[in-house]
Design a protein around this motif. Sequence first.
Motif, PDB file in Angstrom:
ATOM      1  N   ASP A  36       0.839  -1.202   0.000  1.00 22.83           N
ATOM      2  CA  ASP A  36       0.000   0.000   0.000  1.00 22.83           C
ATOM      3  C   ASP A  36       0.876   1.255   0.000  1.00 22.83           C
ATOM      4  OD1 ASP A  36      -2.277  -1.529   0.099  1.00 22.83           O
ATOM      5  OD2 ASP A  36      -2.682  -1.177   2.229  1.00 22.83           O
ATOM      6  N   VAL A 127       4.984  -0.389   3.511  1.00 25.45           N
ATOM      7  CA  VAL A 127       4.193   0.545   2.718  1.00 25.45           C
ATOM      8  C   VAL A 127       5.082   1.688   2.236  1.00 25.45           C
ATOM      9  CG1 VAL A 127       2.064   0.006   3.962  1.00 25.45           C
ATOM     10  CG2 VAL A 127       3.510   1.905   4.744  1.00 25.45           C
ATOM     11  N   VAL A 199      -5.232   5.857   1.576  1.00 18.39           N
ATOM     12  CA  VAL A 199      -4.420   4.688   1.262  1.00 18.39           C
ATOM     13  C   VAL A 199      -4.688   4.294  -0.185  1.00 18.39           C
ATOM     14  CG1 VAL A 199      -3.984   2.259   1.771  1.00 18.39           C
ATOM     15  CG2 VAL A 199      -4.426   3.873   3.641  1.00 18.39           C
ATOM     16  N   ARG A 201      -4.111   1.427  -3.056  1.00 15.55           N
ATOM     17  CA  ARG A 201      -3.830  -0.011  -3.180  1.00 15.55           C
ATOM     18  C   ARG A 201      -3.850  -0.394  -4.658  1.00 15.55           C
ATOM     19  NH1 ARG A 201      -7.035  -2.685   1.143  1.00 15.55           N
ATOM     20  NH2 ARG A 201      -5.252  -1.870   2.316  1.00 15.55           N
TER      21      ARG A 201
END
Length: 324
Positions: A36, A127, A199, A201
């Motif tokens: 992510d 991440v 976030v 993705r």
Amino acid sequence: MRKHLEIVPVTGLPEVATGDDLVALVGDGADLRDGDIVSVTSKIVSKAEGRLTHGTRQEAIDAELVRVVAQRGETRIVQTRHGLVMAAAGTDTSNTAPGTVLLLPVDPDESARVLRTGLKERYDVNVGVVITDTLGRPWRNGQTDLAIGAAGVRVVEDLRGTTDSHGNVLAVTEPALADEIASASELVKGKADGVPVAVLRGLEDVVLPAGEHGPGARALVRDAEQDMFSLGTREAARAAVLARSAPGGVREVDPAVWAGLLDEVDDVHLEVGDHTVTVFGDEPVAVGVIAEKLAVLLHAEGYGVTVRTGPGNEATVTFGSRSQ
């Protein structure tokens, strides 16, 4: 080829104050997975780091800038110590106590590295982190979010030397991935929705291995010496005409525009009338040079300009209504 991109706002975060633990706020508030990318608005990073100063916004801008790129009235486009060129040095007076000004993080790339490292240590997720701020762009109306800090993310995708679908070799194509990530995340964060974190993705190929932070968003900053548009139109004209240079080769603007023209010229004086400036002197070449320099400066200010020579060693610069 990327097939799918998901952008999720992280809602329910409290108002951030000095000393707050951003790692815990983000890690507890978001369902993070390896690969992510966490996009964080710079304002909450600044608040957590205590980047509040007392005084006026103009005083804060003076303290944060390293050079003025352009100025119209009280509005200043400046270069910050980070290398960023932006309005008001990125200072902000919204959602802060009266008499205080919020500044950008001291080192946004370091702030991103700290957040990324903390998320890995506490939540065991690898991440990428992008810290964003809102900027205007030359030649474009409106604003968009760009990356001012990054860690664990390929900030630029170098496609030079590859070929397109028609077999043409790409010579200069380098998409600014970190900026594209910042802008995409703003679509779900919004300017007035109180959502400072998102976030992304589906960009696993952009995220670097754990412990490898990459060059950061600083790699996206173009040095003034390499920038073909490193000054505003007015400031560039003044710098060229007055021929004053600062350390590093960046031109400075001398505020004494009219007087500055006469610094190295003897026996030349000006007579300013209504929409005219007449140049007198003993040397016709010097008179002509000063008149043409005046024309350049007035043109940069948005005036229509004509120059004509008169009897004797004089020239008259006539300027009409402003076009801007």
